[in-house]
Design an enzyme around this catalytic site. Structure first.
Site, mmCIF file in Angstrom:
data_model
loop_
_atom_site.group_PDB
_atom_site.id
_atom_site.type_symbol
_atom_site.label_atom_id
_atom_site.label_comp_id
_atom_site.label_asym_id
_atom_site.label_seq_id
_atom_site.Cartn_x
_atom_site.Cartn_y
_atom_site.Cartn_z
ATOM 1 N N LYS A 1 -38.694 -21.240 -8.476
ATOM 2 C CA LYS A 1 -39.489 -20.006 -8.633
ATOM 3 C C LYS A 1 -38.663 -18.804 -8.194
ATOM 4 O O LYS A 1 -37.710 -18.928 -7.411
ATOM 5 C CB LYS A 1 -40.796 -20.066 -7.833
ATOM 6 C CG LYS A 1 -40.639 -20.158 -6.295
ATOM 7 C CD LYS A 1 -40.591 -18.819 -5.587
ATOM 8 C CE LYS A 1 -40.417 -18.963 -4.078
ATOM 9 N NZ LYS A 1 -39.629 -18.012 -3.404
ATOM 10 N N ASP B 1 -45.095 -22.692 -0.026
ATOM 11 C CA ASP B 1 -44.814 -22.539 -1.463
ATOM 12 C C ASP B 1 -45.172 -23.788 -2.276
ATOM 13 O O ASP B 1 -45.102 -23.759 -3.504
ATOM 14 C CB ASP B 1 -43.310 -22.274 -1.685
ATOM 15 C CG ASP B 1 -42.923 -20.850 -1.305
ATOM 16 O OD1 ASP B 1 -43.813 -19.981 -1.259
ATOM 17 O OD2 ASP B 1 -41.727 -20.620 -1.060
#
Ligand code: C5P
Length: 317
Positions: free
Chosen positions: A11, A141
């Site tokens: 990401k 995350d």
């Protein structure tokens, strides 16, 4: 014995704002997270003994209990002991392509793939939100990595509101192999330097988190306007990492002046830096020019693009 192969995308942070302190010692954040097609490949095999084994092709990645992959499998074994007894343990191989300790959620996405893979191996039938809740206990995350795509993340980073996915926005990504930034250090230093400005009132925190939904960045994402997204990039952690890491600052400045670059930013707590480009050929050109400007072999450069997908299963036997 059954096997699964999974793709675990990295990401980038299109937006990261630190808005306050939390009672659990973490920071209250407002982020917009975006999956990219730079990905690791994870293979899981059932094994007859009730153990967890981890292998990785990258010398910097530990294969013991300190690896988030190991901890993800251990969490599943603890939560579902009957499934462990019925289906056996798991042998996990990580083929690393995502730079390590880079602010790209490499470890978190590997852990997310293990949760998804073990759910399949053990026929658990967990929902995405159950997998995300388990993921939240491993790292802030991990829930996003289960979800993937383009997402507003608030709270510790684990409260997710998906946005329409942004496909095929081309990105050049740069990371010095030997340069690592500790995430706890970055947040701690930020608190020391800027903590006096944190919002204190819970209502203010909630209002700030809600405001992101009507922000310029979200509008740019809804419009799929890469130029406008690039103008709205933001990362509070740059305020502590750039002064401490001149190489990161240099990359940031070099990207900013390249033709075809719409915007540039550090991802997460760094030290990787990304540049959004107008097209794939432009991205390839930018990569070449940065390579010419910094011929240091320690610098890794990738052309990648945004993807709407999180963990994907690519094979089963
Ligand atoms: O959750 P994760 O283990 O990825 O976080 C790594 C570190 O980053 C935490 O130990 C904490 O120091 C910092 N952090 C934070 N606030 C967040 C997320 C991470 O302070 N919301």
């Amino acid at each position: 014995m059954r096997s699964y192969s999974l793709i675990a995308p990295a990401k980038i942070n299109l937006y990261l704002e630190i808005i306050g302190d939390r009672s659990d010692g973490y920071h209250e954040l407002v982020m917009i997270l975006q999956s990219i097609d730079l990905a690791d490949q994870i293979e899981l095999h059932s094994i007859s003994d009730e153990t967890i084994r981890v292998h990785c092709n990258h010398p910097q990645v530990p294969t013991d209990k300190t690896n988030l992959v190991y901890r993800a499998a251990e969490l599943m074994a603890k939560k579902f002991p009957a499934a462990l007894a019925k289906y056996g343990g798991v042998d996990i191989t990580v083929h690393k392509h995502i730079p390590v300790a880079a602010g790209l959620a490499g470890g978190s996405t590997n852990a997310a793939a293990v949760l998804v893979g073990i759910d399949l191996l053990w026929n658990l039938g967990l929902t995405k939100s159950e997998l995300e809740e388990l993921g939240g206990t491993l790292g802030s995350d991990v829930p996003f990595c289960v979800e993937g795509g383009t997402v507003i993340a608030t709270g510790r980073g684990e409260q997710l509101s998906p946005l329409p996915s942004l496909d095929h926005i081309y990105i050049v990504l740069a990371k010095y192999r030997s340069l690592e930034v500790s995430t706890p250090w970055a947040y701690k230093t930020y608190r020391q330097q800027f903590g006096s400005g944190y919002l204190k009132d819970t209502n203010d925190l909630a209002a700030r988190a809600a405001a992101v939904h009507s922000s310029g960045m979200v509008k740019a994402i809804l419009d799929k306007d890469a130029a406008e997204i690039s103008q709205k990039l933001h990362n509070d952690l740059e305020r502590v990492v750039l002064p401490a890491c001149p190489q990161v600052l240099q990359l940031r400045e070099l990207f900013a002046v390249q033709e075809g670059v719409l915007g540039t930013m550090m991802s997460g707590s760094g030290p990787s830096v990304f540049a959004i480009c107008a097209s794939q050929p432009q991205a390839e050109q930018v990569k070449l020019r940065v390579r010419e400007a910094i011929p240091d072999e320690d610098l890794e450069l990738f052309v990648t693009c945004t993807t709407g997908q999180g963990i994907q299963v690519t094979g089963d036997r």
